[in-house]
Scaffold this motif. Sequence first.
Motif, PDB file in Angstrom:
ATOM      1  N   GLN A   1       0.817  -1.217   0.000  1.00  0.00           N
ATOM      2  CA  GLN A   1       0.000   0.000   0.000  1.00  0.00           C
ATOM      3  C   GLN A   1       0.854   1.272   0.000  1.00  0.00           C
ATOM      4  O   GLN A   1       0.319   2.377   0.016  1.00  0.00           O
ATOM      5  N   ARG A   2       2.181   1.099  -0.031  1.00  0.00           N
ATOM      6  CA  ARG A   2       3.094   2.241  -0.031  1.00  0.00           C
ATOM      7  C   ARG A   2       3.995   2.204  -1.269  1.00  0.00           C
ATOM      8  O   ARG A   2       5.210   1.989  -1.166  1.00  0.00           O
ATOM      9  N   PRO A   3       3.450   2.436  -2.455  1.00  0.00           N
ATOM     10  CA  PRO A   3       4.284   2.394  -3.664  1.00  0.00           C
ATOM     11  C   PRO A   3       5.398   3.445  -3.644  1.00  0.00           C
ATOM     12  O   PRO A   3       6.473   3.231  -4.197  1.00  0.00           O
TER      13      PRO A   3
ATOM     14  N   TYR B   1      13.140   3.058  -1.902  1.00  0.00           N
ATOM     15  CA  TYR B   1      14.157   2.027  -1.681  1.00  0.00           C
ATOM     16  C   TYR B   1      14.865   1.641  -2.980  1.00  0.00           C
ATOM     17  O   TYR B   1      16.075   1.389  -2.980  1.00  0.00           O
ATOM     18  N   GLU B   2      14.136   1.622  -4.084  1.00  0.00           N
ATOM     19  CA  GLU B   2      14.764   1.308  -5.372  1.00  0.00           C
ATOM     20  C   GLU B   2      15.806   2.367  -5.744  1.00  0.00           C
ATOM     21  O   GLU B   2      16.864   2.044  -6.281  1.00  0.00           O
ATOM     22  N   LYS B   3      15.522   3.633  -5.453  1.00  0.00           N
ATOM     23  CA  LYS B   3      16.493   4.701  -5.725  1.00  0.00           C
ATOM     24  C   LYS B   3      17.779   4.514  -4.923  1.00  0.00           C
ATOM     25  O   LYS B   3      18.838   4.997  -5.320  1.00  0.00           O
ATOM     26  N   LEU B   4      17.670   3.817  -3.797  1.00  0.00           N
ATOM     27  CA  LEU B   4      18.830   3.566  -2.942  1.00  0.00           C
ATOM     28  C   LEU B   4      19.533   2.257  -3.293  1.00  0.00           C
ATOM     29  O   LEU B   4      20.459   1.856  -2.599  1.00  0.00           O
ATOM     30  N   GLY B   5      19.077   1.589  -4.372  1.00  0.00           N
ATOM     31  CA  GLY B   5      19.754   0.388  -4.846  1.00  0.00           C
ATOM     32  C   GLY B   5      19.108  -0.925  -4.472  1.00  0.00           C
ATOM     33  O   GLY B   5      19.580  -1.992  -4.863  1.00  0.00           O
ATOM     34  N   PHE B   6      18.010  -0.893  -3.724  1.00  0.00           N
ATOM     35  CA  PHE B   6      17.325  -2.134  -3.370  1.00  0.00           C
ATOM     36  C   PHE B   6      16.547  -2.647  -4.579  1.00  0.00           C
ATOM     37  O   PHE B   6      16.025  -1.857  -5.371  1.00  0.00           O
ATOM     38  N   GLU B   7      16.508  -3.957  -4.717  1.00  0.00           N
ATOM     39  CA  GLU B   7      15.786  -4.586  -5.819  1.00  0.00           C
ATOM     40  C   GLU B   7      14.728  -5.538  -5.259  1.00  0.00           C
ATOM     41  O   GLU B   7      14.989  -6.246  -4.282  1.00  0.00           O
TER      42      GLU B   7
END
Length: 157
Positions: free
Chosen positions: A130-132, A138-144
């Motif tokens: 519910q938190r896109p 997190y993706e901007k910080l490198g998480f996949e």
Amino acid sequence: MNLNQLTFREAVQGDLDNIVLMLSDDKLGQKRERYTRPLLESYLNAFHSIEADPNNELIVACDREEVVGVLQLTMIPFLTYQGGWRASIEGVRTAMTHRGRGIGTLLIKRAIQRASDRGCHMIQLTTDKQRPEARRFYEKLGFEATHDGMKLHLLRK
């Protein structure tokens, strides 16, 4: 607020009121947290357990003396990856009055450094579907998003 003046430290019991307020200060947090004064004893018990565990860190970001961000970092030993350690991030929050200023980014970078310092080979987290906006953060910080996470809520006794 100058981000260069932001400091990080492990939380102390006196920070707990601000931490619980941050955890409850959004749409999802309002459903699962209870910010009351005095705080529920369960929060104090959890804090003491985290504080006593050398594999848990409750990290706060401070603007001078004010706690403006928090996250919990847990280091976990695994048999997989040849007995490697990984870290888990939970409960990332920034004070409502300080959102959008880069505090969350600095908190996550601090957690990544702490995990690296402890010899972890991986750092993981989950984010609610519910938190896109959190996922994009997190993706901007490198998480996949390499795995699908699943949860089973158990009844509290």
